[in-house]
Scaffold this active site. Structure first.
Site, PDB file in Angstrom:
ATOM      1  N   HIS A  18       0.859  -1.149  -0.111  1.00 58.41           N
ATOM      2  CA  HIS A  18      -0.074  -0.082   0.074  1.00 58.41           C
ATOM      3  C   HIS A  18       1.000   1.139   0.015  1.00 58.41           C
ATOM      4  CE1 HIS A  18      -3.630   2.326   1.279  1.00 58.41           C
ATOM      5  NE2 HIS A  18      -2.774   3.129   1.902  1.00 58.41           N
ATOM      6  N   GLU A  19       1.843   1.428   0.762  1.00 56.10           N
ATOM      7  CA  GLU A  19       2.717   2.407   0.820  1.00 56.10           C
ATOM      8  C   GLU A  19       3.547   2.728  -0.130  1.00 56.10           C
ATOM      9  OE1 GLU A  19       1.858   4.719   3.253  1.00 56.10           O
ATOM     10  OE2 GLU A  19       0.687   3.310   4.272  1.00 56.10           O
ATOM     11  N   HIS A  22       1.861   4.680  -2.854  1.00 58.71           N
ATOM     12  CA  HIS A  22       2.049   6.093  -2.423  1.00 58.71           C
ATOM     13  C   HIS A  22       3.294   6.577  -2.978  1.00 58.71           C
ATOM     14  CE1 HIS A  22      -1.606   6.293  -0.470  1.00 58.71           C
ATOM     15  NE2 HIS A  22      -1.515   5.683   0.494  1.00 58.71           N
TER      16      HIS A  22
END
Length: 421
Positions: A18-19, A22
């Site tokens: 997920h990170e 980003h």
């Protein structure tokens, strides 16, 4: 202990992916990413690569990417403040020593009159050379040294707040998007390796050990016509009839290589928690297809179906039918992970894919501190033409995070109560 390790690995991978979404899109947009963190709280591991510090923190409850310009810069140098300047070969300032200047004898001590580390990248200051006010050019990758800890400056063009609403939104959306991608890829691989269940036909797949069906002479690939005199057309109909006859001898009529074969099978029973009764079993697995096309369809279908279940649950909030029993905190997820691990590695992997979809959807909810809440502020900026004041936005996210943390505590307490009831 095995469950604890499984939970740490699963959540570590989900949060990291997920990170990373980003991080990757933010860097492509030219945003300076100061830190990529897995977990919260004190650091237990840290390493720096290029411009980003990669850390693992003590509490494995999430993660973050700290982008320059999301929050106001912590270090502010005001007029009259003395700092030390360290220069590169091209005479640009490469380090600004904010305190502990005595530890840097190579630094030139100056008294700051004006400093601009965002646009002009200059320091206007007085020195002991009595040459009057001097202007020093600052390298765009200059480090501010505070308490011997360097932090790279962020020129305005490297800050999150300077980017267009579209680039901001893409950087925020990339995290949840990667959770959906991860779930799809995991389920695709499960479909290729373990096979995709085929329910369209009433056909036998693999047999379990000590299968009464195998002992009765039935074989993998047999097509079932009737069970106990009832005609069946697909896997669901077949299993439904078998489940109606626990611990009974029932007749099977199957087709094998064009030949009709009839035999009797002694079923055994298993308690079904959903129906709360004993159901019949014969020790046969669903037939599977290992083709790539079937695996792709399986991965996409499973992600869609899991998403619909989550949306249906969330819709209960609007109807007032929502209950804490519909959600689970860390304790509940820990228990479910243990149950999934006890069934088998493939079931555990599928469970992890479902959590990944859940993480992606929940993060898109329009709540402060979540990605969906940040997207609301970006949308407001796009309509209004200018961003919300960073301090006001930060305060709203702070209170949102506090409320989410409180909700997690309540849900965890509910999980504990359910666990001991």
């Amino acid at each position: 202990m095995d469950t604890f390790i499984a939970v740490i690995i699963i959540f570590g991978v989900l949060v990291a992916v997920h990170e990373w979404g980003h991080l990757y899109v933010a860097k492509k947009a030219g945003i300076l990413c100061r830190e990529f963190a897995i977990g919260f709280g004190p650091k237990i591991f840290s390493t720096k690569r290029n411009e980003t510090v990669y850390t693992v923190r003590l509490l494995p409850l999430g993660g973050f990417v700290r982008m320059a310009g999301e929050d106001p810069e912590e270090v502010q140098i005001k007029p009259g403040y003395e700092v030390g300047l360290v220069f590169k070969d091209d005479e640009k300032v490469s380090k600004i020593i904010v305190n502990n200047k005595s530890k840097h004898p190579e630094a030139k001590i100056v008294s700051v009159e004006r400093i601009d580390l965002e646009e002009r990248l200059t320091v206007e200051a007085y020195t002991d050379d009595k040459e009057g006010l001097q202007t020093f050019r600052v390298d765009d990758k200059c480090d501010l040294i505070v308490d011997e800890k360097p932090e790279q400056i962020a020129p305005l063009n490297r800050q999150f707040r300077s980017k267009s609403p579209l680039k901001k939104a893409l950087a925020i959306l990339a995290g949840p998007f990667m959770n959906f991608v991860l779930a799809f890829v995991v389920l695709l691989l499960v479909g290729i390796v373990n096979g995709v269940p085929q329910h369209d036909n009433a056909e036998f797949g693999k047999f379990n050990e000590d299968s009464p069906a195998k002992e009765a002479g039935l074989e993998q690939g047999d097509e079932v016509n009737t069970i106990a005199g009832q005609s069946v057309n697909d896997w669901e109909e077949m299993t439904a009839v078998i489940q109606e006859h626990p611990n009974e001898e029932i007749n099977f009529e199957v087709v094998r290589n064009g030949e009709r074969i009839s035999t009797s099978v002694e079923t055994y029973s298993r308690y079904d928690e959903f129906s709360e009764q004993e159901i019949g079993m014969i020790g046969v697995q669903t037939p599977t297809d290992h083709s790539f096309i079937q695996a792709v369809q399986y991965g996409a279908t499973q992600v869609y179906e899991v998403s619909m279940v989550i949306f249906d649950t969330l819709s209960l909030i609007l109807t007032g039918e929502f209950s804490l029993d519909f959600v689970s905190g860390p304790v509940g997820i820990y228990n479910y992970t243990g149950e999934a691990a006890s069934i088998g590695i493939f079931f555990l992997i599928q469970f992890a894919a479902m959590i990944s979809v859940n993480l992606g959807i929940v993060n898109l909810l329009p709540l402060p501190a979540l990605d969906g809440g940040r997207l609301l502020f970006i949308g407001y900026e796009a309509v209004r033409g200018k961003p919300v004041d960073p301090q006001k936005e930060g305060l709203i996210h702070f209170f949102g995070f506090a409320l989410l943390f409180l909700l997690m505590l309540v849900v965890t307490w509910n999980d504990i109560n359910n666990f001991f009831l």
